[in-house]
Design a protein around this motif. Structure first.
Motif, PDB file in Angstrom:
ATOM      1  N   LYS A  87      11.857   4.020  -1.309  1.00 51.12           N
ATOM      2  CA  LYS A  87      10.745   4.472  -2.148  1.00 51.12           C
ATOM      3  C   LYS A  87       9.555   3.520  -2.035  1.00 51.12           C
ATOM      4  N   ILE A  88       9.853   2.232  -2.006  1.00 53.04           N
ATOM      5  CA  ILE A  88       8.789   1.224  -1.874  1.00 53.04           C
ATOM      6  C   ILE A  88       8.087   1.379  -0.528  1.00 53.04           C
ATOM      7  N   LYS A  89       8.868   1.532   0.527  1.00 57.49           N
ATOM      8  CA  LYS A  89       8.311   1.703   1.883  1.00 57.49           C
ATOM      9  C   LYS A  89       7.394   2.916   1.939  1.00 57.49           C
ATOM     10  N   GLU A  90       7.857   4.008   1.343  1.00 59.25           N
ATOM     11  CA  GLU A  90       7.075   5.241   1.358  1.00 59.25           C
ATOM     12  C   GLU A  90       5.772   5.071   0.573  1.00 59.25           C
ATOM     13  N   CYS A  91       5.842   4.309  -0.513  1.00 57.83           N
ATOM     14  CA  CYS A  91       4.687   4.108  -1.383  1.00 57.83           C
ATOM     15  C   CYS A  91       3.598   3.250  -0.715  1.00 57.83           C
TER      16      CYS A  91
ATOM     17  N   THR B 141      -0.972   1.641   3.847  1.00 60.34           N
ATOM     18  CA  THR B 141      -1.877   0.802   3.047  1.00 60.34           C
ATOM     19  C   THR B 141      -1.874  -0.631   3.580  1.00 60.34           C
ATOM     20  N   ASP B 142      -2.791  -1.459   3.053  1.00 61.55           N
ATOM     21  CA  ASP B 142      -2.841  -2.849   3.499  1.00 61.55           C
ATOM     22  C   ASP B 142      -1.651  -3.661   2.999  1.00 61.55           C
ATOM     23  N   MET B 143      -0.878  -3.085   2.053  1.00 66.33           N
ATOM     24  CA  MET B 143       0.301  -3.773   1.539  1.00 66.33           C
ATOM     25  C   MET B 143       1.544  -3.522   2.399  1.00 66.33           C
ATOM     26  N   GLU B 144       1.490  -2.535   3.288  1.00 65.71           N
ATOM     27  CA  GLU B 144       2.689  -2.196   4.065  1.00 65.71           C
ATOM     28  C   GLU B 144       3.228  -3.376   4.875  1.00 65.71           C
TER      29      GLU B 144
ATOM     30  N   HIS C 203       2.761  -5.343  -8.237  1.00 61.14           N
ATOM     31  CA  HIS C 203       3.109  -5.001  -9.621  1.00 61.14           C
ATOM     32  C   HIS C 203       2.678  -3.569  -9.921  1.00 61.14           C
ATOM     33  N   TRP C 204       1.491  -3.212  -9.491  1.00 57.72           N
ATOM     34  CA  TRP C 204       1.001  -1.851  -9.718  1.00 57.72           C
ATOM     35  C   TRP C 204       1.866  -0.836  -8.983  1.00 57.72           C
ATOM     36  N   ILE C 205       2.254  -1.155  -7.754  1.00 53.80           N
ATOM     37  CA  ILE C 205       3.099  -0.248  -6.963  1.00 53.80           C
ATOM     38  C   ILE C 205       4.476  -0.080  -7.608  1.00 53.80           C
ATOM     39  N   ALA C 206       5.100  -1.217  -7.948  1.00 53.21           N
ATOM     40  CA  ALA C 206       6.474  -1.183  -8.457  1.00 53.21           C
ATOM     41  C   ALA C 206       6.563  -0.579  -9.856  1.00 53.21           C
ATOM     42  N   TYR C 207       5.696  -1.033 -10.754  1.00 51.48           N
ATOM     43  CA  TYR C 207       5.794  -0.604 -12.157  1.00 51.48           C
ATOM     44  C   TYR C 207       5.133   0.742 -12.404  1.00 51.48           C
ATOM     45  N   GLU C 208       3.902   0.881 -11.916  1.00 49.79           N
ATOM     46  CA  GLU C 208       3.124   2.067 -12.244  1.00 49.79           C
ATOM     47  C   GLU C 208       3.499   3.294 -11.414  1.00 49.79           C
ATOM     48  N   ARG C 209       3.744   3.082 -10.129  1.00 50.65           N
ATOM     49  CA  ARG C 209       3.993   4.225  -9.247  1.00 50.65           C
ATOM     50  C   ARG C 209       5.465   4.580  -9.114  1.00 50.65           C
TER      51      ARG C 209
END
Length: 349
Positions: free
Chosen positions: A170-174, A178-181, A276-282
């Motif tokens: 799920k994290i990978k897909e999110c 993006t620049d976070m990948e 934090h935004w990716i993990a918690y919010e999304r």
């Protein structure tokens, strides 16, 4: 030699000369006791300690001024990030102890400070406050340090969320596209810390052997972030990277060229905020960016990678790897306990 006189209320007061201050004014120490014998004894003890250098002549100095002086005296031997942390703690000390003189601070003040901080900070953070506070007072009061017998708050061990394979997908897909990948994959696939990732330079990448050299980290200073060395010698290492990650890095190189020295422009703080935004919010996962390193350590263990190699890859010693980074997830525990039930039911157990 102390001079002792009897006061109107019947107690005895000793006056001890402690030299002169910067303005040339005489500095005196006053000790009051109920009896002349107690007063003489206390004065003699003070004089002995003063002569042996166990008491520094700062009795009338405000603690806030000593804090600034202590920081300046120790600045050269502290890491920039450590110095910044100490300055933050110093701000809290000044607010709480306000106009108290060094000699006025007691064990009760220290305990009250701990209780106030525990309303805001974790026990782990308050222990750090107390460590710095004790060092400051030890250097000026020696064996009169009021922190000496204060019990440290009990540290509650942090239990990281053990990221499962499904959660990582799920994290990978999110982060895909993006620049976070590449940043997330460097931590999850290579076990690199956020500061090490942010410090990565183009000349640290060996395109022929698919490796990343880790020899610097981005650390915080008074004026912002700057490059520094890893926390220990174990942190200096070369890490083999998957081809998929190398392809992402090559795409960044083709897009931006070699106009900049570093691969990424994000700071460690920005990495933490973005994740934090990716993990918690999304996704709704209660995880930190650092938990990706725990994920990598577990992946290595599950795939039979020897501990000594895994520790080198993560930039740690084997003991730290086993005590902090390796975990048994719920699925593994279930299978182990099923096997244990069969084992203990075996005849002759």
């Amino acid at each position: 030699m102390a001079s002792i006189k009897k006061l109107k209320n019947g107690t005895f007061q000793a006056t001890i000369s402690c030299g002169k201050n910067a303005e040339g004014k005489q500095i005196r120490k006053y000790i009051t006791k109920d009896t002349q014998k107690e007063c003489k004894s206390a004065a003699r003890e003070f004089e002995t300690e003063f002569e042996e250098g166990l008491i520094v002549n700062y009795q009338n100095k405000k603690f806030a001024l000593w804090i600034d002086e202590w920081l300046e005296l120790n600045k050269s031997r502290l890491k920039p990030s450590t110095y910044v942390s100490y300055k933050i703690y110093a701000g809290h000390f000044k607010t709480f102890f306000n106009n108290l003189k060094v000699s006025q601070i007691t064990e009760i003040h220290i305990k009250r400070y701990i209780n106030e901080r525990l309303k805001i900070n974790s026990a782990c953070t308050v222990k750090k406050h107390l460590f710095v506070l004790s060092r400051m007072l030890q250097d000026i009061l020696k064996n009169k340090n009021p922190c000496r017998d204060v019990q440290h708050p009990k540290k509650i061990k942090y239990s990281p969320h053990i990221i499962t394979g499904d959660e990582f997908e799920k994290i990978k897909e999110c982060v895909k596209g993006t620049d976070m990948e590449p940043i997330v994959l460097m931590s999850a696939w290579c076990g690199m810390r956020r500061g090490e990732i942010c410090a990565l330079k183009w000349d640290d990448i060996d395109w022929n052997n698919n490796t990343l050299r880790v020899d610097e980290t981005v650390c915080v200073t008074e004026s912002g972030y700057k490059l520094g060395t890893p926390k220990s010698q174990n942190g200096m290492r070369t890490v083999i990277a998957p081809k998929q990650l190398m392809a992402l890095l090559e795409a960044i190189k083709k897009k931006d060229g070699l106009r900049r020295e570093k691969v990424f422009t994000k700071s460690p703080g920005a990495v933490t905020s973005s994740f934090h935004w990716i993990a918690y919010e999304r996704i709704g996962l209660p995880i930190r960016f650092h938990d990706l390193r725990h994920y990598h350590a577990n992946w290595l263990r599950k795939n039979g990678v020897p501990d000594i190699y895994a520790a080198e890859r993560l930039g740690h010693d084997v003991q730290t790897l086993k005590n902090i980074y390796q975990h048994i997830d719920s699925g593994e525990r279930f299978n182990i306990e099923k096997a244990m039930i069969k084992l203990i039911e075996t005849p002759g157990f």
